[in-house]
Scaffold this motif. Structure first.
Motif, PDB file in Angstrom:
ATOM      1  N   THR A   1       1.365   8.904   2.003  1.00  0.00           N
ATOM      2  CA  THR A   1       2.446   8.325   1.200  1.00  0.00           C
ATOM      3  C   THR A   1       3.360   9.387   0.607  1.00  0.00           C
ATOM      4  OG1 THR A   1       0.907   8.171  -0.686  1.00  0.00           O
ATOM      5  CG2 THR A   1       1.222   6.189   0.659  1.00  0.00           C
ATOM      6  N   LEU A   2       2.870  10.592   0.370  1.00  0.00           N
ATOM      7  CA  LEU A   2       3.750  11.672  -0.090  1.00  0.00           C
ATOM      8  C   LEU A   2       4.787  12.039   0.969  1.00  0.00           C
ATOM      9  CD1 LEU A   2       1.288  14.068  -1.948  1.00  0.00           C
ATOM     10  CD2 LEU A   2       3.207  12.821  -2.956  1.00  0.00           C
ATOM     11  N   LYS A   3       4.522  11.643   2.199  1.00  0.00           N
ATOM     12  CA  LYS A   3       5.481  11.840   3.286  1.00  0.00           C
ATOM     13  C   LYS A   3       6.397  10.622   3.464  1.00  0.00           C
ATOM     14  CE  LYS A   3       4.709  15.871   5.313  1.00  0.00           C
ATOM     15  NZ  LYS A   3       5.806  16.840   5.601  1.00  0.00           N
ATOM     16  N   GLY A   4       6.256   9.642   2.569  1.00  0.00           N
ATOM     17  CA  GLY A   4       7.109   8.461   2.643  1.00  0.00           C
ATOM     18  C   GLY A   4       6.511   7.288   3.383  1.00  0.00           C
ATOM     19  N   TYR A   5       5.257   7.373   3.739  1.00  0.00           N
ATOM     20  CA  TYR A   5       4.621   6.286   4.487  1.00  0.00           C
ATOM     21  C   TYR A   5       4.647   4.996   3.676  1.00  0.00           C
ATOM     22  CZ  TYR A   5       1.211   3.948   7.501  1.00  0.00           C
ATOM     23  OH  TYR A   5       0.591   3.084   8.343  1.00  0.00           O
ATOM     24  N   ASN A   6       4.936   3.899   4.333  1.00  0.00           N
ATOM     25  CA  ASN A   6       5.089   2.548   3.771  1.00  0.00           C
ATOM     26  C   ASN A   6       6.455   2.321   3.130  1.00  0.00           C
ATOM     27  OD1 ASN A   6       2.524   1.423   4.447  1.00  0.00           O
ATOM     28  ND2 ASN A   6       1.603   2.553   2.740  1.00  0.00           N
ATOM     29  N   TYR A   7       7.026   3.339   2.491  1.00  0.00           N
ATOM     30  CA  TYR A   7       8.351   3.218   1.876  1.00  0.00           C
ATOM     31  C   TYR A   7       9.188   4.439   2.268  1.00  0.00           C
ATOM     32  CZ  TYR A   7       5.334   0.289  -1.073  1.00  0.00           C
ATOM     33  OH  TYR A   7       4.408  -0.615  -1.531  1.00  0.00           O
ATOM     34  N   PRO A   8       9.661   4.506   3.501  1.00  0.00           N
ATOM     35  CA  PRO A   8      10.301   5.733   4.011  1.00  0.00           C
ATOM     36  C   PRO A   8      11.483   6.210   3.181  1.00  0.00           C
ATOM     37  CG  PRO A   8       9.886   4.170   5.784  1.00  0.00           C
ATOM     38  CD  PRO A   8       9.593   3.444   4.514  1.00  0.00           C
ATOM     39  N   ALA A   9      12.275   5.294   2.626  1.00  0.00           N
ATOM     40  CA  ALA A   9      13.470   5.696   1.896  1.00  0.00           C
ATOM     41  C   ALA A   9      13.150   6.409   0.585  1.00  0.00           C
ATOM     42  CB  ALA A   9      14.350   4.470   1.603  1.00  0.00           C
ATOM     43  N   LEU A  10      11.922   6.261   0.098  1.00  0.00           N
ATOM     44  CA  LEU A  10      11.561   6.843  -1.197  1.00  0.00           C
ATOM     45  C   LEU A  10      11.038   8.265  -1.096  1.00  0.00           C
ATOM     46  CD1 LEU A  10       9.790   3.841  -2.973  1.00  0.00           C
ATOM     47  CD2 LEU A  10      12.154   4.593  -3.183  1.00  0.00           C
ATOM     48  N   GLY A  11      10.712   8.712   0.092  1.00  0.00           N
ATOM     49  CA  GLY A  11      10.134  10.038   0.223  1.00  0.00           C
ATOM     50  C   GLY A  11       8.807  10.135  -0.508  1.00  0.00           C
ATOM     51  N   ALA A  12       8.616  11.209  -1.266  1.00  0.00           N
ATOM     52  CA  ALA A  12       7.349  11.421  -1.965  1.00  0.00           C
ATOM     53  C   ALA A  12       7.086  10.373  -3.039  1.00  0.00           C
ATOM     54  CB  ALA A  12       7.330  12.818  -2.590  1.00  0.00           C
ATOM     55  N   TRP A  13       8.143   9.729  -3.551  1.00  0.00           N
ATOM     56  CA  TRP A  13       7.948   8.685  -4.560  1.00  0.00           C
ATOM     57  C   TRP A  13       7.196   7.483  -4.001  1.00  0.00           C
ATOM     58  CZ3 TRP A  13       8.298   9.453  -9.522  1.00  0.00           C
ATOM     59  CH2 TRP A  13       9.114  10.467 -10.014  1.00  0.00           C
ATOM     60  N   ALA A  14       7.096   7.390  -2.684  1.00  0.00           N
ATOM     61  CA  ALA A  14       6.313   6.315  -2.079  1.00  0.00           C
ATOM     62  C   ALA A  14       4.860   6.362  -2.549  1.00  0.00           C
ATOM     63  CB  ALA A  14       6.372   6.414  -0.554  1.00  0.00           C
ATOM     64  N   ALA A  15       4.363   7.570  -2.821  1.00  0.00           N
ATOM     65  CA  ALA A  15       2.980   7.713  -3.285  1.00  0.00           C
ATOM     66  C   ALA A  15       2.773   7.029  -4.621  1.00  0.00           C
ATOM     67  CB  ALA A  15       2.615   9.193  -3.381  1.00  0.00           C
ATOM     68  N   VAL A  16       3.785   7.104  -5.483  1.00  0.00           N
ATOM     69  CA  VAL A  16       3.686   6.473  -6.796  1.00  0.00           C
ATOM     70  C   VAL A  16       3.756   4.953  -6.664  1.00  0.00           C
ATOM     71  CG1 VAL A  16       4.751   6.271  -9.077  1.00  0.00           C
ATOM     72  CG2 VAL A  16       4.706   8.488  -7.897  1.00  0.00           C
ATOM     73  N   LEU A  17       4.715   4.478  -5.871  1.00  0.00           N
ATOM     74  CA  LEU A  17       4.895   3.033  -5.735  1.00  0.00           C
ATOM     75  C   LEU A  17       3.681   2.384  -5.092  1.00  0.00           C
ATOM     76  CD1 LEU A  17       7.153   0.985  -6.370  1.00  0.00           C
ATOM     77  CD2 LEU A  17       7.756   1.067  -3.954  1.00  0.00           C
ATOM     78  N   PHE A  18       3.086   3.057  -4.133  1.00  0.00           N
ATOM     79  CA  PHE A  18       1.968   2.432  -3.424  1.00  0.00           C
ATOM     80  C   PHE A  18       0.741   2.286  -4.313  1.00  0.00           C
ATOM     81  CE2 PHE A  18      -1.262   2.170   0.046  1.00  0.00           C
ATOM     82  CZ  PHE A  18      -0.751   1.019   0.634  1.00  0.00           C
TER      83      PHE A  18
ATOM     84  N   ASN B   1      14.335  -3.609   2.550  1.00  0.00           N
ATOM     85  CA  ASN B   1      13.776  -2.467   1.834  1.00  0.00           C
ATOM     86  C   ASN B   1      12.325  -2.798   1.497  1.00  0.00           C
ATOM     87  OD1 ASN B   1      13.019  -0.420   0.118  1.00  0.00           O
ATOM     88  ND2 ASN B   1      14.770  -0.613  -1.248  1.00  0.00           N
ATOM     89  N   PRO B   2      11.346  -2.158   2.143  1.00  0.00           N
ATOM     90  CA  PRO B   2       9.943  -2.507   1.892  1.00  0.00           C
ATOM     91  C   PRO B   2       9.474  -2.222   0.479  1.00  0.00           C
ATOM     92  CG  PRO B   2      10.101  -0.550   3.280  1.00  0.00           C
ATOM     93  CD  PRO B   2      11.477  -1.103   3.170  1.00  0.00           C
ATOM     94  N   ALA B   3      10.246  -1.434  -0.262  1.00  0.00           N
ATOM     95  CA  ALA B   3       9.882  -1.204  -1.659  1.00  0.00           C
ATOM     96  C   ALA B   3      10.155  -2.436  -2.512  1.00  0.00           C
ATOM     97  CB  ALA B   3      10.655  -0.014  -2.214  1.00  0.00           C
ATOM     98  N   LEU B   4      11.032  -3.319  -2.037  1.00  0.00           N
ATOM     99  CA  LEU B   4      11.378  -4.523  -2.779  1.00  0.00           C
ATOM    100  C   LEU B   4      10.849  -5.780  -2.113  1.00  0.00           C
ATOM    101  CD1 LEU B   4      15.122  -3.698  -3.635  1.00  0.00           C
ATOM    102  CD2 LEU B   4      13.120  -3.439  -5.125  1.00  0.00           C
ATOM    103  N   ALA B   5      10.980  -5.858  -0.796  1.00  0.00           N
ATOM    104  CA  ALA B   5      10.690  -7.093  -0.067  1.00  0.00           C
ATOM    105  C   ALA B   5       9.295  -7.084   0.536  1.00  0.00           C
ATOM    106  CB  ALA B   5      11.727  -7.290   1.035  1.00  0.00           C
ATOM    107  N   GLY B   6       8.787  -8.289   0.796  1.00  0.00           N
ATOM    108  CA  GLY B   6       7.511  -8.424   1.470  1.00  0.00           C
ATOM    109  C   GLY B   6       6.330  -8.289   0.535  1.00  0.00           C
TER     110      GLY B   6
END
Length: 326
Positions: free
Chosen positions: A228-245, A294-299
């Protein structure tokens, strides 16, 4: 210190092994979407089970394989009918939740669907359609059927690799289950049956349930950091994907924890985990290629899905609470 040595060992093995396996991703040898990345992702899912085995082999040498399997939820639990019902509910309910989350996302305007044209799906499978002149609607329907009926069975093996660690061992350990926890007085492990409280009543202490669910969910989310630090699951967020996940893992983990504690078995959680892995991405492909979701918002794994899952968690814990001592 001895009381928590098992937790430290489990976390050390699970986290260190996941980072070690993910090294090719960080070195650029396994880019996202490639076959190598898919293989590494599957291997990483088994690292929590390595942690459970490490605890058993080094700190529970007097526990037989059958006892350890029962304590960590590998059996069907004391009420097999309940476990079977929860297993079926997971296989049916998770795809429904994924579908509802997508519809709610469309209703609140965070995703634009293209069900008629399947433009985003067409773009995703363009190479396949070029080689085989198939109707995209038929191909999508086939993939949905596979994701609901077949993929959870195939995904169950790597999902078990995670769930045996997070819900099978760690959650009961955080709850103080004597079958997997050392006693306060001696630091040695108890010999109680799985799913029992410290008082031996066969029930869970209420003050520990929610903190244990949240803590196990946070740990589960942080364990995904190598990807997730590489943006996995939320590619547009970059490393912030780790926090959101981490947020998704806490909320969905609470639901997985409920089926684990209700059944005293890890298998309903395995089914739910395998099903959400199979259906989440496929549902988002119903979006419009001109305005991709945007998978950070939808789904189900986006903010909209968090709200839906939180409501489901509150309802199930309210209607069918985890038993507590009187």
């Amino acid at each position: 210190m001895r009381r928590h040595g098992d937790v430290r060992l489990f976390l050390l093995v699970a986290f260190a092994a996941s980072w070690l396996i993910a090294l090719p991703v960080w070195l650029g040898a396994a880019p996202f979407g490639g076959a190598a990345f898919q293989i590494l992702g599957i291997l990483i899912m088994f690292t929590p089970s390595l942690g459970v085995l490490a605890v058993w082999l080094t700190r529970r040498r007097g526990t037989t394989a059958r006892q350890w399997a029962r304590a960590t939820g590998l059996t069907f639990g004391p009420r097999r009918g309940r476990t079977a019902a929860l297993l079926a509910a997971a296989l049916i309910g998770v795809p429904l939740l994924v579908a509802v989350a997508l519809l709610v996302s469309a209703a609140v305007g965070v995703v634009r669907l293209d069900v008629a044209g399947l433009s985003l799906y067409r773009a995703q499978v363009a190479a396949v359609l070029d080689q085989m002149p198939l109707d995209p609607r038929v191909l999508y329907a086939v993939q949905v059927a596979q994701a609901v009926l077949i993929a959870p069975i195939l995904n169950a093996i790597p999902a078990l690799g995670e769930e045996w660690g997070w819900r099978g061992w760690l959650l009961p350990r955080l709850l103080g289950d004597p079958a997997v926890s050392p006693t306060p007085a001696t630091g040695e492990f108890g010999s109680g049956e799985p799913g029992t409280s410290e008082a031996g009543t066969g029930e869970w202490r209420p003050a520990r349930v929610w903190p244990a669910l949240v803590l196990s969910g946070v740990i589960w989310g942080l364990w995904h950091a190598p990807l997730t630090l590489k943006g996995y699951n939320y590619p547009a967020l970059g490393a912030w994907a780790a926090v959101l996940f981490v947020g998704f893992c806490v909320i969905f983990g609470a639901l997985l924890g409920w089926v684990r504690l209700r059944s005293r078995s890890v298998w309903p959680a395995v089914a739910a985990h395998a099903s959400v892995n199979a259906t989440t991405g496929l549902a988002l492909l119903l979006g419009d290629a001109a305005a991709p979701p945007n998978p950070a918002l939808a789904g189900i794994s986006g903010i909209v899905g968090w709200v839906l899952l939180a409501l489901v968690v509150l309802v199930v814990y309210r209607l069918r609470p985890i038993a507590v001592p009187r």
